[in-house]
Design an enzyme around this catalytic site. Structure first.
Site, PDB file in Angstrom:
ATOM      1  N   CYS A 278      -1.641   1.890  -2.910  1.00  0.00           N
ATOM      2  CA  CYS A 278      -2.475   2.928  -2.819  1.00  0.00           C
ATOM      3  C   CYS A 278      -1.858   4.444  -2.664  1.00  0.00           C
TER       4      CYS A 278
ATOM      5  N   CYS B 170       1.009  -1.069  -0.054  1.00  0.00           N
ATOM      6  CA  CYS B 170       0.058  -0.003   0.077  1.00  0.00           C
ATOM      7  C   CYS B 170       0.776   1.177   0.256  1.00  0.00           C
TER       8      CYS B 170
ATOM      9  N   GLU C 228      -6.280   2.091 -13.294  1.00  0.00           N
ATOM     10  CA  GLU C 228      -5.871   3.527 -12.703  1.00  0.00           C
ATOM     11  C   GLU C 228      -4.427   3.791 -13.233  1.00  0.00           C
TER      12      GLU C 228
ATOM     13  N   GLU D  68     -25.619  14.856  -3.000  1.00  0.00           N
ATOM     14  CA  GLU D  68     -27.022  15.157  -2.846  1.00  0.00           C
ATOM     15  C   GLU D  68     -27.936  14.434  -3.586  1.00  0.00           C
TER      16      GLU D  68
ATOM     17  N   LYS E  52       0.133   5.714  -6.077  1.00  0.00           N
ATOM     18  CA  LYS E  52      -1.184   5.445  -6.919  1.00  0.00           C
ATOM     19  C   LYS E  52      -2.111   6.659  -6.807  1.00  0.00           C
TER      20      LYS E  52
ATOM     21  N   TYR F 146      -8.213  -2.959 -11.681  1.00  0.00           N
ATOM     22  CA  TYR F 146      -8.009  -1.772 -10.772  1.00  0.00           C
ATOM     23  C   TYR F 146      -6.707  -1.502 -11.312  1.00  0.00           C
TER      24      TYR F 146
ATOM     25  N   HIS G 243     -25.896  20.842  -0.472  1.00  0.00           N
ATOM     26  CA  HIS G 243     -26.231  21.716  -1.790  1.00  0.00           C
ATOM     27  C   HIS G 243     -24.981  22.615  -1.925  1.00  0.00           C
TER      28      HIS G 243
HETATM   29  C1  LIG Z   1      -1.039  -0.604  -7.614  1.00  0.00           C
HETATM   30  C2  LIG Z   1      -1.917  -0.977  -6.497  1.00  0.00           C
HETATM   31  C3  LIG Z   1      -2.613  -0.074  -6.232  1.00  0.00           C
HETATM   32  C4  LIG Z   1      -3.531  -0.273  -4.944  1.00  0.00           C
HETATM   33  N1  LIG Z   1      -4.608   0.652  -4.553  1.00  0.00           N
HETATM   34  C5  LIG Z   1      -5.075   0.451  -3.681  1.00  0.00           C
HETATM   35  C6  LIG Z   1      -5.967   1.262  -3.063  1.00  0.00           C
HETATM   36  O1  LIG Z   1      -6.308   2.511  -3.493  1.00  0.00           O
HETATM   37  N2  LIG Z   1      -6.886   1.053  -1.953  1.00  0.00           N
HETATM   38  C7  LIG Z   1      -6.917   0.040  -1.304  1.00  0.00           C
HETATM   39  O2  LIG Z   1      -7.593  -0.224  -0.186  1.00  0.00           O
HETATM   40  N3  LIG Z   1      -5.902  -1.251  -1.651  1.00  0.00           N
HETATM   41  C8  LIG Z   1      -5.183  -1.041  -2.908  1.00  0.00           C
HETATM   42  N4  LIG Z   1      -4.109  -2.007  -3.050  1.00  0.00           N
HETATM   43  C9  LIG Z   1      -4.196  -2.940  -2.443  1.00  0.00           C
HETATM   44  C10 LIG Z   1      -3.477  -2.958  -0.946  1.00  0.00           C
HETATM   45  O3  LIG Z   1      -2.183  -2.536  -1.509  1.00  0.00           O
HETATM   46  C11 LIG Z   1      -3.095  -4.206  -0.582  1.00  0.00           C
HETATM   47  O4  LIG Z   1      -4.754  -4.773  -0.381  1.00  0.00           O
HETATM   48  C12 LIG Z   1      -2.525  -4.416   0.911  1.00  0.00           C
HETATM   49  O5  LIG Z   1      -1.338  -3.752   0.722  1.00  0.00           O
HETATM   50  C13 LIG Z   1      -2.505  -5.736   1.271  1.00  0.00           C
HETATM   51  O6  LIG Z   1      -1.861  -5.766   2.608  1.00  0.00           O
HETATM   52  P1  LIG Z   1      -1.298  -7.159   3.183  1.00  0.00           P
HETATM   53  O7  LIG Z   1      -0.848  -6.734   4.516  1.00  0.00           O
HETATM   54  O8  LIG Z   1      -1.937  -8.123   2.950  1.00  0.00           O
HETATM   55  O9  LIG Z   1       0.227  -7.316   2.217  1.00  0.00           O
HETATM   56  P2  LIG Z   1       1.287  -6.217   1.959  1.00  0.00           P
HETATM   57  O10 LIG Z   1       0.993  -4.681   2.265  1.00  0.00           O
HETATM   58  O11 LIG Z   1       1.526  -6.631   0.580  1.00  0.00           O
HETATM   59  O12 LIG Z   1       2.554  -6.511   2.913  1.00  0.00           O
HETATM   60  C14 LIG Z   1       3.299  -7.853   2.678  1.00  0.00           C
HETATM   61  C15 LIG Z   1       4.516  -7.564   3.126  1.00  0.00           C
HETATM   62  O13 LIG Z   1       5.347  -8.817   3.475  1.00  0.00           O
HETATM   63  C16 LIG Z   1       6.413  -8.625   2.879  1.00  0.00           C
HETATM   64  N5  LIG Z   1       6.788 -10.314   2.830  1.00  0.00           N
HETATM   65  C17 LIG Z   1       6.504 -11.289   1.918  1.00  0.00           C
HETATM   66  N6  LIG Z   1       6.875 -12.446   2.111  1.00  0.00           N
HETATM   67  C18 LIG Z   1       7.680 -12.202   3.141  1.00  0.00           C
HETATM   68  C19 LIG Z   1       8.437 -13.127   3.801  1.00  0.00           C
HETATM   69  N7  LIG Z   1       8.649 -14.500   3.636  1.00  0.00           N
HETATM   70  N8  LIG Z   1       9.318 -12.794   5.070  1.00  0.00           N
HETATM   71  C20 LIG Z   1       9.256 -11.378   5.336  1.00  0.00           C
HETATM   72  N9  LIG Z   1       8.284 -10.616   4.542  1.00  0.00           N
HETATM   73  C21 LIG Z   1       7.519 -11.028   3.750  1.00  0.00           C
HETATM   74  C22 LIG Z   1       6.225  -8.077   1.645  1.00  0.00           C
HETATM   75  O14 LIG Z   1       7.691  -7.599   1.044  1.00  0.00           O
HETATM   76  C23 LIG Z   1       5.467  -7.165   1.888  1.00  0.00           C
HETATM   77  O15 LIG Z   1       6.234  -5.962   2.507  1.00  0.00           O
HETATM   78  C24 LIG Z   1      -3.337  -1.571  -4.195  1.00  0.00           C
HETATM   79  C25 LIG Z   1      -2.470  -2.773  -4.693  1.00  0.00           C
HETATM   80  C26 LIG Z   1      -1.784  -2.075  -5.900  1.00  0.00           C
HETATM   81  C27 LIG Z   1      -0.883  -3.322  -6.152  1.00  0.00           C
HETATM   82  N1  LIG Z   2      -8.374   1.268  -5.715  1.00  0.00           N
HETATM   83  C1  LIG Z   2      -8.255   0.106  -5.036  1.00  0.00           C
HETATM   84  O1  LIG Z   2      -8.759  -0.215  -4.181  1.00  0.00           O
HETATM   85  C2  LIG Z   2      -7.044  -0.922  -5.637  1.00  0.00           C
HETATM   86  C3  LIG Z   2      -6.198  -0.482  -6.482  1.00  0.00           C
HETATM   87  C4  LIG Z   2      -5.494  -1.602  -7.131  1.00  0.00           C
HETATM   88  C5  LIG Z   2      -5.609  -2.805  -6.755  1.00  0.00           C
HETATM   89  N2  LIG Z   2      -6.351  -3.031  -5.751  1.00  0.00           N
HETATM   90  C6  LIG Z   2      -6.338  -4.440  -5.396  1.00  0.00           C
HETATM   91  O2  LIG Z   2      -5.409  -5.236  -6.093  1.00  0.00           O
HETATM   92  C7  LIG Z   2      -5.974  -6.508  -6.403  1.00  0.00           C
HETATM   93  C8  LIG Z   2      -5.148  -6.871  -7.790  1.00  0.00           C
HETATM   94  O3  LIG Z   2      -5.611  -6.025  -8.799  1.00  0.00           O
HETATM   95  P1  LIG Z   2      -5.087  -6.353 -10.366  1.00  0.00           P
HETATM   96  O4  LIG Z   2      -5.640  -5.154 -11.294  1.00  0.00           O
HETATM   97  O5  LIG Z   2      -3.520  -6.231 -10.367  1.00  0.00           O
HETATM   98  O6  LIG Z   2      -5.488  -7.755 -10.851  1.00  0.00           O
HETATM   99  P2  LIG Z   2      -6.976  -8.374 -11.157  1.00  0.00           P
HETATM  100  O7  LIG Z   2      -8.083  -7.703 -10.490  1.00  0.00           O
HETATM  101  O8  LIG Z   2      -6.555  -9.929 -10.798  1.00  0.00           O
HETATM  102  O9  LIG Z   2      -6.971  -8.022 -12.575  1.00  0.00           O
HETATM  103  C9  LIG Z   2      -6.216  -8.736 -13.660  1.00  0.00           C
HETATM  104  C10 LIG Z   2      -6.317  -8.253 -15.128  1.00  0.00           C
HETATM  105  O10 LIG Z   2      -5.405  -8.621 -15.869  1.00  0.00           O
HETATM  106  C11 LIG Z   2      -6.122  -9.282 -17.221  1.00  0.00           C
HETATM  107  N3  LIG Z   2      -5.267 -10.337 -17.445  1.00  0.00           N
HETATM  108  C12 LIG Z   2      -4.977 -11.497 -16.684  1.00  0.00           C
HETATM  109  N4  LIG Z   2      -4.060 -12.121 -17.359  1.00  0.00           N
HETATM  110  C13 LIG Z   2      -4.061 -11.548 -18.680  1.00  0.00           C
HETATM  111  C14 LIG Z   2      -3.218 -12.121 -20.102  1.00  0.00           C
HETATM  112  N5  LIG Z   2      -2.526 -13.049 -20.023  1.00  0.00           N
HETATM  113  N6  LIG Z   2      -3.399 -11.279 -21.101  1.00  0.00           N
HETATM  114  C15 LIG Z   2      -4.105  -9.824 -20.719  1.00  0.00           C
HETATM  115  N7  LIG Z   2      -4.943  -9.582 -19.613  1.00  0.00           N
HETATM  116  C16 LIG Z   2      -4.548 -10.297 -18.536  1.00  0.00           C
HETATM  117  C17 LIG Z   2      -7.215  -9.699 -16.374  1.00  0.00           C
HETATM  118  O11 LIG Z   2      -8.460 -10.045 -17.528  1.00  0.00           O
HETATM  119  P3  LIG Z   2      -9.583 -10.936 -17.233  1.00  0.00           P
HETATM  120  O12 LIG Z   2     -10.644 -10.302 -16.749  1.00  0.00           O
HETATM  121  O13 LIG Z   2      -9.896 -11.336 -18.690  1.00  0.00           O
HETATM  122  O14 LIG Z   2      -9.058 -12.261 -16.292  1.00  0.00           O
HETATM  123  C18 LIG Z   2      -7.829  -8.353 -15.638  1.00  0.00           C
HETATM  124  O15 LIG Z   2      -8.266  -7.411 -16.242  1.00  0.00           O
HETATM  125  C19 LIG Z   2      -7.568  -6.231  -6.586  1.00  0.00           C
HETATM  126  O16 LIG Z   2      -8.264  -7.251  -6.426  1.00  0.00           O
HETATM  127  C20 LIG Z   2      -7.452  -4.952  -5.736  1.00  0.00           C
HETATM  128  O17 LIG Z   2      -8.507  -5.493  -4.490  1.00  0.00           O
HETATM  129  C21 LIG Z   2      -7.263  -2.190  -5.127  1.00  0.00           C
END
Ligand SMILES: Cc1cc2nc3c(=O)[nH]c(=O)nc-3n(C[C@H](O)[C@H](O)[C@H](O)COP(=O)(O)OP(=O)(O)OC[C@H]3O[C@@H](n4cnc5c(N)ncnc54)[C@H](O)[C@@H]3O)c2cc1C
Ligand SMILES: NC(=O)c1ccc[n+]([C@@H]2O[C@H](COP(=O)([O-])OP(=O)(O)OC[C@H]3O[C@@H](n4cnc5c(N)ncnc54)[C@H](OP(=O)(O)O)[C@@H]3O)[C@@H](O)[C@H]2O)c1
Length: 645
Positions: free
Chosen positions: A180, A175, A320, A593, A183, A316, A588
């Site tokens: 998050c 995140c 984004e 609203e 982004k 997502y 408003h």
């Molecule tokens: C591009 C993007 C945008 C996103 N935007 C949003 C958003 O706007 N709003 C939202 O709510 N969510 C968003 N998400 C999703 C959000 O980031 C995740 O849901 C959240 O970070 C999950 O938290 P977590 O604790 O499960 O894992 P993480 O935050 O991924 O933390 C896991 C940690 O464990 C570490 N780790 C892994 N394996 C090991 C190991 N064996 N030993 C030690 N450390 C390890 C990793 O390096 C990492 O630091 C976004 C995700 C992405 C990719």
């Molecule tokens: N604003 C937020 O809160 C936010 C922002 C970013 C991420 N996230 C979290 O992060 C999670 C991961 O998001 P994500 O967007 O990475 O993954 P995702 O939801 O799993 O979507 C993957 C996308 O890639 C496409 N895809 C998969 N394989 C492909 C291929 N071989 N060729 C072309 N397209 C392919 C999928 O298409 P199909 O539909 O055809 O499978 C889908 O559109 C989300 O579930 C969300 O919870 C949250």
């Protein structure tokens, strides 16, 4: 132990006094959890003189104890029944040391005299920590902080394996470093560009040519992230949580191996473990993907402007990133394998896409890449992408400066020794199945966050699950994480916020004939002077006709949808109905609203609104049972009023 001796367990959470087998099972599990989680657990009554003697004994030994006063909690009688069942002792105090039932006051003193008590107390010291958390992201840090607040000895291991392009980052997980936070800040950078365009219409005059500087933006964002990384480290230190920057891997049931950057190995033991390792971007498995493509792990710290970009994936992350890159002025194409935003309301998803198209994003639908080739080196270089149609033999080629893979994420669960301790994962997707208290099939091992099977992958969900898990394990709480009606927002150029069910899912669950769908296009006041399209922003709620028109789906496409949706999500938790929306006086002039307009409000029948209505009926022909926001059930549709009357 850092907590003062004699920490009093809080009164039970709501719901425990409920009769019935579920409630009974809940109390049983809670009592067992308290016994399991606390080195010394005393069940007593606040006025019991024998309890006082026992407490004094433990205090004199310098040993922390947890205490539940049965006369101080709602369900004390139920707890006492469960205690009788599991210990065969009807009276209090009832004492457990390191999960072993010692007995009442006399038996505890006897155990002290014959040395058994000291032996029992020693056993816990066999473990280095009460809790070890693998993964210091949103979920792991939240759990660690709460467990430390409850006086537990906690360790967090966090380690970032560099991406194939070599990107890595600090403490805090996805995140804050590559999700998050950067982004949303890049989304903001793009919105500011749009605001600059609007500003001329509002009278701002400037001659200087406006252009965007990628390096300045990324440097500012990375500085902000560094300060957050530092803040997390500081908080852990203040709370007495041991933070180790090393990769964690189970080697025995209660033992992990921690390997640091230099390859040095250290072993630690704990009574309980939480797995919170999150996910990492997936690769395509085609020629050239790992060598030449980047992912969201690399984009936010990319040291140069990505230039002409192909984004592969249309959920997502894909949309984004495509949205803000286009907003920064780049030439962006999104390759869509099937649909936009799978799992979301598809009417809304298509509207998100249409707006992005208006903003210049190109969509290449029904294609998937088969080859990525480097044509020229550089920062950025030039890449050729060959893609194949998903519907026939057609292939297309394109050249781009950057290819961003956003095709989903893989759970980090396959290289952490779970097989050594028997924790089951879903072999297909690597997710960990847990019960309703986030416990894996191995009782002392729990899991939270993105790696959970069937749960939303969102930061606030991971945070809430982590906090509540710590409270249940080490406090007296019974509260479980509620995974229903979790709101979310897709931060595309026009934000899409939603809570509850998509229209497709609602039809599947409730059947089309039982639903009423209210919707409206609206024109934010701020967009009028700016001359922006009056046919874009859209609000929709899906109501269950047979449950008092309860709102089961909330959808909003418009500026600041994230902010607006948050408030309505709270209302949905409270059982929001259409009538309650009608009864709520709006603010408003706002976009929010539009959800609370009075049904009997006099409608301005101007031409533009008639136009909106005809567009609405045309574009929503597949919807369940569409009623314009102010329409009457089954009656003639009336035009939608403007939001800025
Ligand atoms: C591009 C993007 C945008 C996103 N935007 C949003 C958003 O706007 N709003 C939202 O709510 N969510 C968003 N998400 C999703 C959000 O980031 C995740 O849901 C959240 O970070 C999950 O938290 P977590 O604790 O499960 O894992 P993480 O935050 O991924 O933390 C896991 C940690 O464990 C570490 N780790 C892994 N394996 C090991 C190991 N064996 N030993 C030690 N450390 C390890 C990793 O390096 C990492 O630091 C976004 C995700 C992405 C990719
Ligand atoms: N604003 C937020 O809160 C936010 C922002 C970013 C991420 N996230 C979290 O992060 C999670 C991961 O998001 P994500 O967007 O990475 O993954 P995702 O939801 O799993 O979507 C993957 C996308 O890639 C496409 N895809 C998969 N394989 C492909 C291929 N071989 N060729 C072309 N397209 C392919 C999928 O298409 P199909 O539909 O055809 O499978 C889908 O559109 C989300 O579930 C969300 O919870 C949250």
């Amino acid at each position: 132990m850092s907590s003062p001796p004699g920490r009093r367990v809080r009164a039970s959470s709501p719901g425990t006094s409920r009769q019935g087998s579920d409630a009974r099972e809940g109390v049983r599990r809670r009592v067992k959890d308290l016994i399991e989680a606390n080195r010394v657990m005393i069940f007593s009554k606040s006025y019991c003189p024998h309890s006082t003697r026992v407490k004094e004994l433990f205090s004199s030994l310098g040993v922390d104890y947890n205490i539940l006063e049965l006369d101080q909690v709602e369900d004390g009688a139920n707890v006492q029944e469960v205690l009788t069942e599991i210990s065969n002792q009807k009276t209090v105090p009832n004492i457990f040391v390191n999960k072993v039932h010692v007995g009442g006051c006399d038996r505890t003193f006897k155990a002290h005299h014959n040395g058994l008590l000291q032996k029992l107390l020693q056993e816990d010291l066999a473990h280095d920590f009460d809790l070890i958390i693998i993964g210091g992201g949103s979920g792991g840090l939240s759990c660690a902080k709460e467990a430390a607040n409850l006086g537990k000895k906690v360790m967090v291991l966090d380690f970032v394996v560099p991406s194939p392009q070599g990107s890595s980052w600090g403490l805090g997980g996805t995140c804050v470093n590559v999700g998050c936070i950067p982004k949303k800040l890049m989304h903001q950078a793009a919105l500011l560009g749009q605001a600059l365009q609007d500003s001329r219409k509002f009278g701002w005059e400037y001659n200087q040519q406006v252009k965007h500087n990628w390096e300045v933006m990324t440097e500012a964002i990375q500085n902000q992230i560094s300060s957050l990384n530092w803040g997390y480290r500081l908080t852990l230190r203040e709370k007495g949580v041991a933070y180790v920057n090393a990769y964690g891997e189970f080697v025995e049931l209660h033992k992990i191996k921690a390997t640091n950057k230099k390859g040095q190995e250290t072993f630690y033991t704990a009574s309980k473990f939480v797995i919170a390792t999150g996910e990492r971007p997936r690769y395509l498995g085609i020629q050239g993907d790992k060598e030449y493509c980047i992912t969201s792990d690399d984009l936010f710290s990319l040291p140069y402007c990505p230039g002409r970009t192909l984004v592969i994936g249309s959920s997502y992350v894909g949309l984004e990133c495509a949205g803000f890159l286009a907003g920064l002025g780049l030439d962006v194409t999104v390759m869509v394998r099937s649909v936009l935003l799978r799992g979301f309301d598809q009417e809304m998803a298509e509207k998100v896409g249409s707006y992005m198209e208006q903003q210049g994003v190109k969509f290449q639908r029904k294609f998937t890449p088969v080859l990525v080739q480097q044509m020229e080196k550089g920062s950025p270089g030039v890449l050729k992408v060959v893609a194949k149609s998903t519907e026939g033999p057609e292939t297309v080629e394109g050249t781009y400066n950057t290819v961003l893979l956003a095709i989903g994420r893989d759970s980090c669960t396959r290289k952490i020794g779970l097989e050594k301790i028997g924790v089951k994962i879903n072999e297909k997707n690597g997710k960990i199945p847990v019960n309703d208290v986030e416990q894996t099939n191995v009782p002392h091992v729990y899991a939270i966050g993105d790696i959970l099977e069937g749960k939303p992958e969102l930061t606030p969900v991971a945070i809430q699950a982590g906090k509540l898990l710590a409270r249940r394990l080490f406090g007296a709480s019974l509260e479980k994480c509620d995974y229903v009606n979790i709101p979310t927002t897709v931060f595309t150029p026009l934000e899409y916020g939603c809570c509850g069910l998509s229209e497709e899912k609602a039809i599947e669950v409730y059947k089309k004939e039982n639903l009423e769908v209210y919707h409206t296009l609206f024109w934010p006041l701020e967009w009028t002077v700016a001359g922006r399209d009056n046919n874009t922003c859209y609000a929709k709620i899906i109501c269950n006709k047979f449950d008092n028109e309860r709102v089961v789906g909330f959808h909003l496409l418009g500026p600041n949808a994230g902010e607006i949706t948050q408030g309505f999500a709270a209302a949905m938790k409270c059982g929001l109905t259409k009538q309650l929306l009608n009864d709520t006086i709006g603010i408003h002039p706002t976009c929010g609203e539009d959800f609370s307009r009075h049904r009997d409000e006099k409608v301005a029948e101007d031409q533009q609104q008639q136009h909106l209505w005809s567009l609405l009926t045309a574009c929503s022909s597949q919807a369940a049972s569409l009623t314009p926001w102010f329409g009457t059930h089954g009656g003639e549709p009336r035009p939608t009023p403007a939001s800025q009357t």
